[in-house]
Motif scaffolding. Structure first.
Motif, PDB file in Angstrom:
ATOM      1  N   TYR A 110       0.774  -1.138  -0.128  1.00  0.00           N
ATOM      2  CA  TYR A 110       0.030   0.173  -0.008  1.00  0.00           C
ATOM      3  C   TYR A 110       0.793   1.198  -0.046  1.00  0.00           C
ATOM      4  N   GLN A 111       0.341   2.642  -0.229  1.00  0.00           N
ATOM      5  CA  GLN A 111       0.799   3.582  -0.192  1.00  0.00           C
ATOM      6  C   GLN A 111       0.812   4.331   1.255  1.00  0.00           C
ATOM      7  N   GLN A 112       2.280   4.513   1.596  1.00  0.00           N
ATOM      8  CA  GLN A 112       2.192   5.488   2.910  1.00  0.00           C
ATOM      9  C   GLN A 112       2.400   6.632   2.473  1.00  0.00           C
ATOM     10  N   TRP A 113       1.407   7.843   2.904  1.00  0.00           N
ATOM     11  CA  TRP A 113       1.775   9.251   2.618  1.00  0.00           C
ATOM     12  C   TRP A 113       2.821   9.870   3.873  1.00  0.00           C
ATOM     13  N   GLY A 114       3.803  10.064   3.518  1.00  0.00           N
ATOM     14  CA  GLY A 114       5.175  10.624   4.332  1.00  0.00           C
ATOM     15  C   GLY A 114       4.870   9.709   5.623  1.00  0.00           C
ATOM     16  N   SER A 115       4.711  10.327   6.770  1.00  0.00           N
ATOM     17  CA  SER A 115       5.007   9.866   8.149  1.00  0.00           C
ATOM     18  C   SER A 115       3.351   9.347   8.544  1.00  0.00           C
ATOM     19  N   GLY A 116       2.372   9.383   7.590  1.00  0.00           N
ATOM     20  CA  GLY A 116       1.103   9.175   7.978  1.00  0.00           C
ATOM     21  C   GLY A 116       0.883   7.633   8.421  1.00  0.00           C
ATOM     22  N   LYS A 117       0.164   7.276   9.290  1.00  0.00           N
ATOM     23  CA  LYS A 117      -0.084   5.939   9.737  1.00  0.00           C
ATOM     24  C   LYS A 117      -1.429   5.261   9.553  1.00  0.00           C
ATOM     25  N   VAL A 118      -2.270   5.835   8.876  1.00  0.00           N
ATOM     26  CA  VAL A 118      -3.705   5.565   8.720  1.00  0.00           C
ATOM     27  C   VAL A 118      -3.859   4.274   8.401  1.00  0.00           C
ATOM     28  N   MET A 119      -3.328   4.066   7.021  1.00  0.00           N
ATOM     29  CA  MET A 119      -3.431   2.638   6.449  1.00  0.00           C
ATOM     30  C   MET A 119      -2.485   1.562   7.262  1.00  0.00           C
ATOM     31  N   GLU A 120      -1.650   1.784   7.710  1.00  0.00           N
ATOM     32  CA  GLU A 120      -0.591   1.012   8.640  1.00  0.00           C
ATOM     33  C   GLU A 120      -1.490   0.247   9.860  1.00  0.00           C
ATOM     34  N   ASN A 121      -1.990   1.520  10.551  1.00  0.00           N
ATOM     35  CA  ASN A 121      -2.786   1.278  11.698  1.00  0.00           C
ATOM     36  C   ASN A 121      -4.077   0.358  11.380  1.00  0.00           C
ATOM     37  N   PHE A 122      -4.811   0.658  10.343  1.00  0.00           N
ATOM     38  CA  PHE A 122      -5.790  -0.007   9.830  1.00  0.00           C
ATOM     39  C   PHE A 122      -5.622  -1.515   9.605  1.00  0.00           C
ATOM     40  N   LEU A 123      -4.659  -1.639   8.686  1.00  0.00           N
ATOM     41  CA  LEU A 123      -4.162  -3.120   8.291  1.00  0.00           C
ATOM     42  C   LEU A 123      -3.616  -3.766   9.479  1.00  0.00           C
ATOM     43  N   SER A 124      -3.066  -3.174  10.593  1.00  0.00           N
ATOM     44  CA  SER A 124      -2.602  -4.061  11.725  1.00  0.00           C
ATOM     45  C   SER A 124      -3.820  -4.329  12.367  1.00  0.00           C
ATOM     46  N   SER A 125      -4.876  -3.564  12.374  1.00  0.00           N
ATOM     47  CA  SER A 125      -6.217  -4.218  13.089  1.00  0.00           C
ATOM     48  C   SER A 125      -6.850  -5.350  12.085  1.00  0.00           C
ATOM     49  N   ILE A 126      -6.843  -5.339  10.910  1.00  0.00           N
ATOM     50  CA  ILE A 126      -7.282  -6.189  10.184  1.00  0.00           C
ATOM     51  C   ILE A 126      -6.445  -7.352  10.316  1.00  0.00           C
ATOM     52  N   SER A 127      -5.147  -7.265  10.323  1.00  0.00           N
ATOM     53  CA  SER A 127      -4.356  -8.632  10.614  1.00  0.00           C
ATOM     54  C   SER A 127      -4.527  -9.377  11.718  1.00  0.00           C
ATOM     55  N   GLY A 128      -4.956  -8.375  12.874  1.00  0.00           N
ATOM     56  CA  GLY A 128      -5.141  -9.183  14.106  1.00  0.00           C
ATOM     57  C   GLY A 128      -6.330  -9.993  14.146  1.00  0.00           C
TER      58      GLY A 128
END
Length: 468
Positions: free
Chosen positions: A53-71
């Motif tokens: 996925y694309q990460q926008w600079g230091s933004g963590k919105v997608m990373e945090n969301f996918l971490s929740s989905i992965s759990g």
């Protein structure tokens, strides 16, 4: 890994259509960019699922969301490893990196986040697999708005992605500055003539303030094409592409008129100084400096930009919702429906080369539950593309602007998401830049554009805007 990709290019195992859209040097450079994300990677182990996925600079919105989905997903697959692959890159670089990964069996992700405007280009290059059989009888697909379904449908009529959200665009204005300049509140220009008149009034009353920002020129990339030029052109009644005849249009008066509007903004000093307008970092300046500090009165931009001002954001601005208001971008002559908005959005797609398509689909189903998609749209400050999400009370109230920007979806236009569009878009940006700096008249720049797109798609794929 870089060497393998270059060998694949040399041997021809990477689709040659990719090389028509990216220069060889661009491919070489982009392949080196991949190393931080996929250092030492080989073919994915049997117990690992890779998500890019694309990460926008230091933004963590997608990373945090996918971490929740992965759990959630690991609760069903406790032995599975899930590798999140954030690609930190500007928009165009992300597309190239993504394509490079998908071009090789050893580097392909198993699930990838795609901008809908590049989707058909990647389909044409053979990078994605259709989802039609998987979507049959799947209830969440029935909740997707028809316009969003169209955005993820290839030219062959097959569906290649699951939309996650969309966006709409309008005029953000600083109500305090406009009131100070004597403009009526709430502000809603009825057409381009009134918009330009009001911007001139702002410039005269508040000479220290930039009246208007419209992204324009090559340095702004797709923002210039979509959030700038196309927000103008689709308000003239003309289009870039005739979907019925499947032809790109030339000789468009609406194209010329849109360039004329851009030229007026910069010739009359109604926009930023050229040195700032052509700065690749303009976006950060607009969102984190000019708007929250009262240096810019009106911005033609997307519904998501208030993400920059919420608690914890880089440019936290508690008063933003009291100061910043929204108006629809008017059509050129107030013709129906009275406003213009462009919609884009992202989707999840399954690469053609993955050996774990079934597992990737199961992961995607977890992403796509009503609860998860509601949580993502709220976290991402996005506009829902699904009826069930749009009906959720949490969604309808999560930000003061969401109902305004959601209401624009009904009249939204989508870019012609065809394989040639990225090159067409680059030609639009060049035409804008020519009139910005005074290098061409709008008519000359439009004629140059017509010649360029004819070379890009071929003479048999263009026709005059009048239908000739």
């Amino acid at each position: 890994m870089t060497m393998e990709i270059l060998l694949n290019i040399a041997s021809g195992s990477i689709d040659k259509r990719t090389l028509r859209r990216r220069t060889f040097l661009g491919v070489v450079a982009a392949s080196s960019f991949l190393l931080p994300a996929l250092s030492g990677c080989t073919s994915s182990p049997a117990n690992t699922l890779r998500i890019a996925y694309q990460q926008w600079g230091s933004g963590k919105v997608m990373e945090n969301f996918l971490s929740s989905i992965s759990g959630q997903f690991r609760a069903k697959h406790p032995d599975l490893q899930i590798q999140l692959i954030p690609l930190v890159a500007a928009e165009n670089d992300y597309f190239t990196k993504n394509e490079l990964m998908m071009s090789s069996d050893s580097t392909t992700p198993d699930l990838v986040c795609e901008d809908t405007f590049i989707l058909k280009s990647d389909v044409a290059a053979g990078y994605l697999q259709p989802l039609n059989q998987r979507l049959e009888g799947w209830q969440p697909w029935n909740e997707v708005f028809d316009s969003a379904k169209t955005a993820v449908t290839g030219e062959d009529g097959k569906v290649y992605g699951m939309p996650t959200g969309t966006d709409t665009r309008a005029l953000w204005y600083n109500s305090e500055l406009l009131a100070k300049a004597g403009l009526p509140m709430p502000w809603q220009p009825k057409d381009w003539t009134q918009l330009l008149k009001d911007l001139r009034s702002l410039h005269k009353a508040l000479p220290e303030v930039i009246p208007f920002n419209i992204f324009s020129g090559k340095a702004q990339g797709e923002k210039a094409s979509m959030q700038g030029f196309e927000m103008l052109m689709y308000g003239t009644g003309d289009t870039l592409y005739d979907g019925d005849r499947k032809k790109w249009l030339t000789g468009s008066q609406g194209f010329i008129d849109s360039l004329d509007f851009v030229q007026k903004i910069y010739q009359e000093k109604l926009g930023p100084p050229l040195s700032r307008a052509l700065d690749a970092n303009l976006t950060e300046t607009v969102y984190s400096d000019w708007l929250p500090k009262g240096g810019l009165a009106v911005a033609l931009d997307g519904g998501w930009i208030s993400n920059n001002w919420v608690p914890g954001a880089p440019a936290e601005w508690p008063e933003w919702s009291k100061v910043m208001k929204q108006a629809k971008m008017p059509t050129q002559k107030a013709q129906a429906p009275g406003y213009t908005t462009l919609s884009g959005g992202w989707c999840w797609a399954i690469p053609a080369r993955t050996k774990k398509a079934d597992l990737a689909w199961e992961y995607l189903q977890t992403i796509a539950t009503t609860a998860n998609m509601t949580a993502f749209n709220i976290a991402d400050n996005g506009v829902a593309v699904r009826k069930d999400v749009a009906a959720q009370p949490k969604y309808r109230s999560y930000t003061p602007t969401i109902q305004f920007f959601t209401s624009l979806v009904e009249g939204a236009t989508f870019r012609p998401a065809l394989a040639a569009y990225p090159q067409i878009s680059a030609s639009i940006q060049l035409a804008m830049e020519k009139v910005m700096i005074g290098g061409s008249t709008p008519k000359q720049a439009a004629q140059d554009y017509d010649e360029q797109i004819t070379k890009i798609v071929g003479a048999d794929q263009v026709m005059g805007a009048s239908g000739r």
